[in-house]
Design an enzyme around this catalytic site. Structure first.
Site, PDB file in Angstrom:
ATOM      1  N   ARG A   1     -18.932 -49.424 -28.906  1.00  0.00           N
ATOM      2  CA  ARG A   1     -19.177 -50.826 -28.332  1.00  0.00           C
ATOM      3  C   ARG A   1     -20.565 -51.265 -28.989  1.00  0.00           C
ATOM      4  O   ARG A   1     -20.755 -52.261 -29.522  1.00  0.00           O
ATOM      5  CB  ARG A   1     -19.257 -50.941 -26.946  1.00  0.00           C
ATOM      6  CG  ARG A   1     -17.757 -50.641 -26.385  1.00  0.00           C
ATOM      7  CD  ARG A   1     -17.298 -51.624 -25.024  1.00  0.00           C
ATOM      8  NE  ARG A   1     -16.051 -51.410 -24.917  1.00  0.00           N
ATOM      9  CZ  ARG A   1     -15.434 -50.216 -24.249  1.00  0.00           C
ATOM     10  NH1 ARG A   1     -16.412 -49.416 -23.906  1.00  0.00           N
ATOM     11  NH2 ARG A   1     -14.290 -50.459 -24.175  1.00  0.00           N
TER      12      ARG A   1
ATOM     13  N   LYS B   1      -6.953 -34.240 -19.598  1.00  0.00           N
ATOM     14  CA  LYS B   1      -7.556 -33.396 -19.898  1.00  0.00           C
ATOM     15  C   LYS B   1      -6.710 -31.978 -20.326  1.00  0.00           C
ATOM     16  O   LYS B   1      -6.444 -31.201 -21.195  1.00  0.00           O
ATOM     17  CB  LYS B   1      -8.625 -32.651 -19.229  1.00  0.00           C
ATOM     18  CG  LYS B   1      -9.804 -33.465 -19.063  1.00  0.00           C
ATOM     19  CD  LYS B   1     -10.504 -33.776 -20.604  1.00  0.00           C
ATOM     20  CE  LYS B   1     -11.608 -34.429 -20.762  1.00  0.00           C
ATOM     21  NZ  LYS B   1     -12.152 -34.758 -22.060  1.00  0.00           N
TER      22      LYS B   1
ATOM     23  N   TYR C   1      -7.461 -38.433 -15.315  1.00  0.00           N
ATOM     24  CA  TYR C   1      -8.389 -37.704 -16.094  1.00  0.00           C
ATOM     25  C   TYR C   1      -8.163 -36.300 -16.335  1.00  0.00           C
ATOM     26  O   TYR C   1      -8.101 -35.741 -17.421  1.00  0.00           O
ATOM     27  CB  TYR C   1      -9.789 -37.910 -15.570  1.00  0.00           C
ATOM     28  CG  TYR C   1     -10.968 -37.086 -16.079  1.00  0.00           C
ATOM     29  CD1 TYR C   1     -11.296 -37.560 -17.375  1.00  0.00           C
ATOM     30  CD2 TYR C   1     -11.546 -36.202 -15.503  1.00  0.00           C
ATOM     31  CE1 TYR C   1     -12.488 -36.917 -18.092  1.00  0.00           C
ATOM     32  CE2 TYR C   1     -12.582 -35.418 -15.979  1.00  0.00           C
ATOM     33  CZ  TYR C   1     -13.179 -35.811 -17.423  1.00  0.00           C
ATOM     34  OH  TYR C   1     -13.983 -35.031 -17.914  1.00  0.00           O
TER      35      TYR C   1
ATOM     36  N   GLY D   1     -22.521 -41.307 -25.723  1.00  0.00           N
ATOM     37  CA  GLY D   1     -22.260 -41.042 -24.333  1.00  0.00           C
ATOM     38  C   GLY D   1     -23.136 -39.939 -23.977  1.00  0.00           C
ATOM     39  O   GLY D   1     -24.170 -39.421 -24.724  1.00  0.00           O
ATOM     40  N   GLN D   2     -23.151 -39.336 -22.682  1.00  0.00           N
ATOM     41  CA  GLN D   2     -23.961 -38.274 -22.077  1.00  0.00           C
ATOM     42  C   GLN D   2     -23.943 -37.125 -22.917  1.00  0.00           C
ATOM     43  O   GLN D   2     -25.120 -36.489 -23.050  1.00  0.00           O
ATOM     44  CB  GLN D   2     -23.429 -37.981 -20.769  1.00  0.00           C
ATOM     45  CG  GLN D   2     -24.502 -37.302 -20.124  1.00  0.00           C
ATOM     46  CD  GLN D   2     -23.838 -36.575 -18.734  1.00  0.00           C
ATOM     47  OE1 GLN D   2     -22.594 -36.345 -18.520  1.00  0.00           O
ATOM     48  NE2 GLN D   2     -24.617 -36.075 -17.849  1.00  0.00           N
TER      49      GLN D   2
ATOM     50  N   GLY E   1     -18.166 -40.908 -29.814  1.00  0.00           N
ATOM     51  CA  GLY E   1     -18.702 -40.986 -28.529  1.00  0.00           C
ATOM     52  C   GLY E   1     -20.216 -40.637 -28.467  1.00  0.00           C
ATOM     53  O   GLY E   1     -20.637 -39.812 -27.707  1.00  0.00           O
TER      54      GLY E   1
HETATM   55  C1  AKB Z   1     -16.748 -36.280 -14.087  1.00  0.00           C
HETATM   56  O1  AKB Z   1     -17.212 -36.013 -13.136  1.00  0.00           O
HETATM   57  O2  AKB Z   1     -15.650 -36.897 -14.332  1.00  0.00           O
HETATM   58  C2  AKB Z   1     -17.115 -35.308 -15.282  1.00  0.00           C
HETATM   59  C3  AKB Z   1     -16.410 -33.996 -15.486  1.00  0.00           C
HETATM   60  C4  AKB Z   1     -16.743 -32.867 -14.327  1.00  0.00           C
HETATM   61  O3  AKB Z   1     -15.481 -33.736 -16.164  1.00  0.00           O
HETATM   62  N1  AKB Z   1     -18.525 -35.222 -15.310  1.00  0.00           N
END
Ligand code: AKB
Length: 310
Positions: free
Chosen positions: A36, A143, A139, A11-12, A8
């Protein structure tokens, strides 16, 4: 020294972590991988990688003699909610492949967790290092699962897996893609270009944030910490500042007095933000490996506006 591989890398976090690692260890010591879009210009080693592909991953690790992996490839919270199956496949499929490849080659692994690993029922203020984690986003589920899987590999197989729970990250090199805290980056582009911004979170939504130079420094410091001082290893709470959209707008107004902010709340992202802590307690990171942020709100805002304003 065995080399470092970053997934990645476009990415950011990756777009600032890769240069920081190259500056520290030399350009040829870091392999940046993309999935990608190949980076247009890159001074060091660059490889294509689908990090869910165990064979390709193993081949890359062997070919470059990799000793440390920073596994950053992941889908963020808002895009994850739009496609939960893809979020699980990307986030967990890749982590499992990376853990297995790392175990077979005795590599160290960095895994970024997030405030998203918390959810309803978690204490909202000064959220402790060890507490209830029942996130209600895919998400967050990925995590927490990632945190547990990294702990499992550390205890069961002796893998040197380490990680941080990041707050919202603010950066100027690459915009974030699909996060709930993205407003805290977008606001700067709009402030400079239009003098106004319409925020998708409510004015008083309080969340922890961190400026990217601190975020990359934290990752490197944790990976270089003496393992004897680490009782947790994985999923350290880390934070640098605590802010609402209204307070961030006030801090921008110190530099751009006519800046205005309006609110058009997105119910999906607002619900995600409200399920996350208002603030985290990062005293374990401070005590165990000396974490201390350099940028507070005022320092971050001044630097962002200077870097983006040219
Ligand atoms: C998101 O907003 O999904 C991320 C995070 C806080 O993990 N920046």
């Amino acid at each position: 020294m065995r080399k470092i591989l970053v997934t990645g890398a476009q990415g950011q976090i990756g777009s600032e972590l890769v240069p920081a690692l190259r500056q520290r260890h030399g350009a040829e010591a870091v392999v940046a991988t993309f999935h990608r879009k190949r980076p247009e210009s890159d001074e060091g080693l660059v490889e294509h990688l689908d990090s869910t592909d165990t064979r390709q991953l193993g081949d890359l690790l062997d070919r470059h003699g990799i000793g440390t992996i920073y596994h950053l490839a992941a889908m963020l919270s808002a895009t994850g909610e739009a496609d939960p199956q893809a979020a699980w496949d990307v986030n967990m499929g890749s982590l499992y492949a990376v853990l297995e490849a790392a175990r077979a080659r005795d590599c160290a692994l960095f895994f970024p967790s997030s405030i998203g690993a918390f959810g309803p029922g978690t204490p909202l203020d000064d959220t402790p290092q060890d507490t209830l984690q029942r996130p209600n986003t895919i998400y967050g589920v990925s995590k927490v699962s990632g945190e547990l899987l990294c702990d499992y590999y550390a205890h069961r197989f002796g893998l040197d897996a380490r990680g941080l729970r990041y707050p919202g990250l603010i950066s100027y090199v690459t915009p974030p893609g699909g996060g709930t805290t993205d407003y805290a980056v977008e606001i700067f582009y709009h402030a400079l270009r239009d003098g106004r911004y319409t925020c998708f979170l409510a004015a008083d939504t309080r969340l922890d944030m961190m400026y990217m130079p601190d975020a990359t420094r934290a990752a490197i410091a944790l990976m270089e910490a003496d393992p004897a001082t680490l009782t947790h290893r994985n999923a350290f709470n880390v934070t640098a500042m605590n802010v609402t959209p209204a307070e961030l707008a006030d801090a921008i107004r110190v530099h751009i007095p006519n800046f205005t902010i309006a609110y058009d709340v997105d119910p999906v992202r607002q619900a995600i933000a409200e399920s996350w802590p208002n603030s985290m307690d990062d005293s374990e990171a401070r005590a165990q490996w000396g974490w201390a942020p350099k940028y507070d709100l005022a320092g971050m805002v001044a630097d962002m506006l200077e870097k983006l304003g040219g």
